[in-house]
Write a protein that holds these residues in place. Structure first.
Motif, mmCIF file in Angstrom:
data_model
loop_
_atom_site.group_PDB
_atom_site.id
_atom_site.type_symbol
_atom_site.label_atom_id
_atom_site.label_comp_id
_atom_site.label_asym_id
_atom_site.label_seq_id
_atom_site.Cartn_x
_atom_site.Cartn_y
_atom_site.Cartn_z
ATOM 1 N N PHE A 77 0.887 -1.167 0.000
ATOM 2 C CA PHE A 77 0.000 0.000 0.000
ATOM 3 C C PHE A 77 0.921 1.212 0.000
ATOM 4 O O PHE A 77 1.643 1.455 0.955
ATOM 5 N N ILE A 105 -1.839 0.420 -4.970
ATOM 6 C CA ILE A 105 -1.699 -0.898 -4.345
ATOM 7 C C ILE A 105 -1.008 -1.802 -5.354
ATOM 8 O O ILE A 105 -1.425 -1.895 -6.506
ATOM 9 N N PHE A 160 -9.417 -4.363 -0.182
ATOM 10 C CA PHE A 160 -7.996 -4.502 0.125
ATOM 11 C C PHE A 160 -7.678 -5.914 0.610
ATOM 12 O O PHE A 160 -6.668 -6.507 0.230
#
Length: 191
Positions: A80, A159, A185
């Motif tokens: 991230f 990401i 995520f």
């Protein structure tokens, strides 16, 4: 009638003052944006698929203690990556949500967070983080940042999946602590 006019003038004056403060004080603008995030605005648009783009170009980062980390060395982990600056109101606005997301995954060995100060001023960025009690890992870039990661707009969040591919990219402030994003995520971590 005069009382209604009086309150209308007071309200208009306060609204004008707030608008002026938003233009001259980044903290006021950031606070307003944080409030909007809490009521559902500034959610990142999530792709319908988690299919990924080509591999991210290699970049090196410094953690402030002289320890360098290469983006390519993080393959096998979900990365991230957030590019920001202390003077940027949208960056400031999303920091609490970034910190919340980081706290949720900080002990997950499959996830790495890199918050990168685009000004390259580690000391100033670290002071900002400490002042606001953010625990996010802070870095500065020590090589050129390629356009597929960061073009001209901050904040930018990227990401990388475990293969080192760009799986998500968002320019502008966003609430990364909302349940929909956390679920999204989490899908990268499971793969």
């Amino acid at each position: 009638m005069k009382l209604k006019s009086f309150f209308s003038n007071i309200f208009s004056g306060l609204l004008l003052l707030l608008v002026i403060l938003m233009f001259v004080n980044p903290s006021v603008k950031a606070t307003m944006m944080q409030g909007l995030m809490k009521i559902g605005f500034f959610r990142p648009s999530l792709p319908k698929t988690t299919e990924s783009a080509p591999l991210a170009a290699d970049v090196s980062f410094d953690d402030g203690s002289g320890k360098e980390i290469l983006l390519s060395s993080l393959k096998g982990k979900v990365v991230f990556l957030n590019f920001w600056a202390t003077w940027c109101p949208p960056c400031r606005a999303e920091m609490p949500s970034l910190n919340t997301l980081y706290e949720k995954y900080r002990n997950d060995k499959n996830v790495i967070f890199l918050t990168v100060d685009t000004d390259g001023n580690y000391k100033k960025a670290k002071a900002f983080m400490q002042k606001h009690k953010y625990s996010l890992p802070l870095y500065v870039a020590t090589s050129r940042i390629p356009g597929e990661l960061l073009e001209r707009s901050i904040p930018t969040t990227v990401i990388l999946n475990k293969k080192g591919q760009i799986a998500f990219r968002h320019e502008g402030a966003a609430d990364y602590s909302n349940a929909e994003f956390i679920k999204y995520f989490g899908e990268f971590i499971k793969k």
